[in-house]
Design a protein around this motif. Structure first.
Motif, short mmCIF file in Angstrom:
data_model
loop_
_atom_site.label_atom_id
_atom_site.label_comp_id
_atom_site.label_asym_id
_atom_site.label_seq_id
_atom_site.Cartn_x
_atom_site.Cartn_y
_atom_site.Cartn_z
N UNK A 39 0.84 -1.20 0.00
CA UNK A 39 0.00 0.00 0.00
C UNK A 39 0.87 1.26 0.00
N UNK A 40 0.47 2.23 -0.80
CA UNK A 40 1.13 3.54 -0.77
C UNK A 40 0.05 4.59 -0.54
N UNK A 41 0.20 5.34 0.57
CA UNK A 41 -0.87 6.23 1.02
C UNK A 41 -0.30 7.60 1.38
N UNK A 42 -0.96 8.65 0.89
CA UNK A 42 -0.65 10.03 1.30
C UNK A 42 -1.82 10.55 2.11
N UNK A 43 -1.55 10.92 3.36
CA UNK A 43 -2.58 11.45 4.25
C UNK A 43 -2.36 12.95 4.41
N UNK A 207 -4.49 9.01 -2.17
CA UNK A 207 -4.53 10.26 -1.41
C UNK A 207 -5.79 10.31 -0.55
N UNK A 208 -5.61 10.56 0.74
CA UNK A 208 -6.72 10.73 1.67
C UNK A 208 -6.64 12.14 2.25
N UNK A 209 -7.70 12.92 2.04
CA UNK A 209 -7.69 14.30 2.51
C UNK A 209 -8.86 14.55 3.45
#
Length: 697
Positions: A39-43, A207-209
């Motif tokens: 998993x690759x995630x940007x918070x 991307x989670x914003x």
């Protein structure tokens, strides 16, 4: 995963030491994603949302599955103490490798290899260290179970806080097993920066914003042109603000000056900047965290990562260069209180300072070409060696080498302490530099728009960060249609502030060592002996400041004459100072281009002091202006053989050595040694202005 979620919730409550805490919106969902391999995630979430808890809880759950340790890249090692305490409460063992604990590297490496450390925290600057990469990172790469990039907006040179060493992270990622999960976190990224992060960390980055609005924060903008006005406003209104907080300044000099002023007003305040030793910073942070101080007056060094949930206010003494930067700082207030204030003061000097930072962000092409040329001619040079060859400051040299070293492929290589050129034909990317500079100028313009907007201030900030979910806050000065804090101050307090600014004398510390090979004509080398060394001196002002600095500037470049008002001001300074033994005569630094400017001032001052003025220092060759010399070696060389002293019968007493401006202190240092050799008593340097712009951190 109901059982797993329940386990994670219990860990959250233990970490926070709060038996009724619950996940914030999106926290569990982020953890759940990261538990899946690859998993690759940007918070992207506001400050205080709990991004560190996401990676600590994920680490705990992955370690329970037998996965390897977590590697966290963060620029905030000094500010992560309370986060690490939360990690330790859930049984995580954290270690750090940084420049201050090199003696512990081997121990930490052994602990990692024997699976005794769960989290390794390193700064991005460590990635530039060959020894670290080869001896620690590469052997450990196969054992890493989870990879975290904290403050990920620093990856993007389109962002407000780009750090070149973050570019190395992409290469580290390529060397890690593709099955490990990767988390990037930030509170300050607009669409442009997010797209750049995605381009670097891979197209699979999710991307989670969340919303960036802070419900308890009340915003207000106040324009007060002069520093004296802002100092008066702070003195009168700071005591009435809730709790304790932060006052941000753009320069170190202003942080120190504002803190000193507040202390004269019986307000407990301290200056905080990157110049402080780590131990001093820790003490000041703890005092603020424990509400033992009303305000820390800080540069941007107290920014990302500092977490005080009950911070009652954030005040800006000047406007930052971008709305994003402002949001990142003002968002430190109001995380866990019902009412907090974000007050933006602005003044006449703001634009000059922010322009300076924009214009110095990228090294000029000339600097790049000069450094590459000299490295091509030499078989390796240290930074000191480059200083000897080129008229560039150490900071300019380091900036060029840093930017070149993260290029792929790089035209330079560092082996030990020496830098070498590589067979790469490097071309400066003019288009990108122009584009980035234009972005910075646009950000500056938007900051002005924020100051003057008639719409909700919180909504303006959120929309600048491309958060379009925000509604009008109903709490800011614009929404309420009235000032939250009075914009007025008493004329008496403003006059007191003017007097304070005119009495903030600057210390001139004596140099204690000659530059190797810098002063061959005078045959000086090694340590400066006490009998040739200047005493501690004084400067009346900072060049161009709100006290006397503007009058000094006017006298030098408009009137070609320093006014009697400045003579009186320096006389008053001397009465406060009382150097011992008190000088019996006055001399000055001569100039071939302005032969009367400083001698006229020195003569009038001597008459007011009732001691003789003797212009016994002669300039015997024309050299380049000292302000054009950019490093210590070049500054000293520029003065070699430039002066001589004619002895006179009364010179054995102590003496005031007068100049209009002081920067490197080499002119004072050289002339002092010549005066002492000629038979003078102690030499007390005295300047009208200190010419230095302290940097922002």
């Amino acid at each position: 995963m109901p059982d797993l979620q329940a386990t994670a919730l219990q860990l959250l409550r233990t970490a926070l030491d709060n038996p009724v805490a619950n996940f914030r919106d999106g926290q569990w969902e982020a953890i759940e994603h990261l538990l899946n391999p690859s998993t690759r995630l940007l918070v992207v979430q506001r400050t205080g949302w709990g991004k560190s808890l996401v990676y600590f809880l994920t680490t705990r759950l992955l370690r329970d599955r037998g996965m390897g340790a977590t590697l966290i890249i963060s620029p905030l090692l000094a500010l992560m103490r309370n986060q690490i305490s939360a990690a330790e409460r859930i049984g995580l063992r954290a270690g750090t490798i940084n420049s201050s604990n090199q003696s512990e590297w081997e121990i930490i490496q052994k602990q990692l290899l024997s699976d005794q450390i769960d989290i390794l925290l390193i700064s991005p600057e460590r990635l530039a260290n060959d020894e670290f990469r080869e001896q620690i990172l590469l052997p450990l790469s196969a054992r890493i179970g989870f990879f975290v990039v904290d403050e990920a907006h620093c990856i993007s040179d389109w962002g407000h806080d780009f750090r070149p060493d973050y570019r190395r992270i992409v290469r580290i990622l390529q060397a890690l097993p593709p099955t490990i999960s990767v988390l990037a976190t930030t509170a300050t990224a607009n669409d442009r920066v997010i797209n750049d992060i995605c381009a670097q960390l891979g197209t699979k980055l999710r991307v989670v914003r969340g919303t960036l609005t802070r419900q308890s924060l009340s915003l207000q903008n106040i324009y007060l042109p002069s520093q004296a006005e802002r100092l008066a406003w702070l003195a009168e209104h700071l005591p009435n603000l809730p709790g304790s907080g932060i006052i941000y300044t753009l320069t170190i000099r202003d942080a120190e000056q504002v803190a000193e002023w507040l202390r004269t007003q019986k307000i407990d305040a301290e200056a905080y900047s990157g110049q402080l030793e780590p131990e001093q910073r820790i003490v000041l942070e703890e005092r603020l965290l424990n509400n033992e101080i009303k305000a820390l007056v800080a540069t941007s060094a107290l920014g990302m990562g500092f977490d005080k949930p009950d911070l009652g206010f954030v005040i800006h003494y000047q406007r930052p260069g971008s709305v994003v930067h402002y949001y990142q700082q003002v968002g430190r207030a109001g995380r866990a209180v019902s009412q907090a204030y974000g007050i933006l003061l602005s003044g006449d000097e703001d634009e000059e300072i922010t322009n300076y930072f924009i214009e110095s962000a990228f090294p000029p092409e000339r600097h790049v070409l000069e450094i590459l040329a000299v490295l091509n001619q030499e078989d390796g040079l240290s930074i000191a060696g480059i200083e000897e060859k080129l008229n560039l400051s150490r900071g300019q040299i380091e900036k060029v080498l840093k930017l070149l070293s993260v290029e792929e492929p790089s035209p330079v290589a560092k082996i030990g302490s020496r830098w070498y050129s590589t067979p790469i034909n490097y071309q400066v990317n003019h288009a990108k530099i122009a584009q980035l500079t234009a972005i910075r100028k646009h950000e500056q313009a938007r900051m002005l728009d924020y100051l003057n907007t008639n719409s909700c201030l919180m909504m303006f900030l959120a929309q600048e960060l491309d958060d379009n979910t925000t509604k009008e806050c109903g709490r800011c000065a614009v929404c309420l249609g009235k000032a939250l804090i009075p914009e007025t101050y008493s004329s008496a307090k403003a006059q007191e502030a003017v007097l304070f600014l005119r009495r903030t004398d600057q210390i001139i510390e004596p140099r204690k060592q000659w530059i190797t090979g810098g002063l061959l004509t005078y045959a000086w080398r090694g340590n400066i002996p006490q009998n040739l060394r200047a005493e501690t001196g004084r400067a009346l002002s900072i060049w161009g400041d709100a006290g006397w600095g503007n009058l000094v500037k006017q006298g030098k470049y408009q009137d070609n004459y320093f006014s009697d008002e400045l003579v009186d001001a320096v006389y008053d300074l001397i009465q406060r100072w009382q150097p011992n033994p008190f000088p019996t005569w006055v001399t000055c630094v001569p100039s071939l281009t302005r032969p009367e400017l400083v001698p006229s001032f020195a003569d009038r001052l001597a008459r007011k002091l009732n001691i003789p003025f003797v212009p016994c220092v002669k300039k015997i060759k024309q050299n380049r202006p000292q302000k054009e010399m950019k490093n210590s070696t070049q500054q000293a060389k520029n003065l070699d053989g430039a002066f001589t002293v004619s002895p006179w019968r009364g010179m054995a007493g102590s003496v005031f050595l007068i100049d209009d401006m002081v920067d490197s202190r080499w002119t004072f240092t050289v002339i002092t040694a010549l005066l002492r050799q000629a038979g003078s008593g102690k030499v007390f340097p005295l300047a009208l202005a200190l010419n230095s712009l302290s940097q922002g951190e």
